[in-house]
Write a protein that holds these residues in place. Structure first.
Motif, short mmCIF file in Angstrom:
data_model
loop_
_atom_site.label_atom_id
_atom_site.label_comp_id
_atom_site.label_asym_id
_atom_site.label_seq_id
_atom_site.Cartn_x
_atom_site.Cartn_y
_atom_site.Cartn_z
N ARG A 96 -68.31 -5.04 -1.78
CA ARG A 96 -67.56 -5.42 -2.98
C ARG A 96 -67.98 -6.83 -3.41
N LEU B 199 -75.64 -5.54 -6.93
CA LEU B 199 -74.46 -4.77 -6.58
C LEU B 199 -73.91 -4.05 -7.81
N SER B 200 -73.95 -4.72 -8.95
CA SER B 200 -73.49 -4.10 -10.19
C SER B 200 -74.41 -2.95 -10.61
N PRO C 176 -73.78 0.07 -7.32
CA PRO C 176 -72.55 -0.22 -6.60
C PRO C 176 -72.23 0.72 -5.43
N HIS C 177 -72.88 1.87 -5.37
CA HIS C 177 -72.56 2.84 -4.31
C HIS C 177 -73.58 2.85 -3.18
#
Length: 174
Positions: free
Chosen positions: A12, A42-43, A46-47
């Motif tokens: 996160r 990460l954006s 994200p998974h």
């Protein structure tokens, strides 16, 4: 939760400080990537980023993204998420030195493989750096030449000895 429990979960945005601290503890100056770039990655994917929580904090992380076999990310490059992926590209795996020997790296890698197989991807790929070829070979990866001059140039952005590696995901080693 047990104090010695090991939890693998999705990365996160609020994990970025811990990720940066682990990165600084593990890598030479030439490999350290800034927080803004990690946040953008990460954006973008994200998974396909995970962390391990152990003893009250993040102790390891793995950042990857959906890709195609033969394509790699240059050091300090943006993640180029494939529209039709066949591979999970593992860009960065690091374990806090204080947690070494607990098997957190292999645990994260196996978790990532399971996610990739669930998505129907056939391979996992990566660039081995900092003399990590032996670790990756023990995980079932094999050295593979980059796919043409553009990918060779991307590989050359990493300092020191680097090896592009691939592992099929149609089988899972224990």
């Amino acid at each position: 939760m047990e104090p010695d429990a090991v939890i693998v979960r999705g990365m996160r945005a609020d994990d970025l400080d811990a990720v940066l601290a682990i990165q600084l503890a593990c890598y030479g100056a030439g490999f350290v990537e800034d927080g803004a770039l990690i946040a953008r990655r990460l954006s973008a994917a994200p998974h396909t980023g995970w962390v391990v929580e152990h003893r009250g904090g993040v102790r390891a992380y793995l950042a990857g993204y959906p890709s195609v076999a033969g394509k790699l990310t240059p050091l300090h490059g943006e993640f180029e998420v494939a529209q039709r992926p066949d591979s999970l590209y593992l860009h960065d795996l690091a374990v806090d030195p204080g947690a070494s020997g607990l098997g957190l790296g292999p645990r994260l890698v196996r978790h990532a493989w399971a996610q990739a197989m669930q998505a129907g991807w056939r391979h996992s790929t990566l660039v081995s750096v900092q003399s990590s070829v032996g670790f990756w070979q023990r995980q079932g990866y094999e050295a593979t030449p980059p796919d043409g001059p553009e990918q060779e140039a991307r590989l050359a952005t990493y300092p020191g000895e680097t090896v592009y590696m691939i592992r099929p995901l149609h089988w899972m080693a224990g």
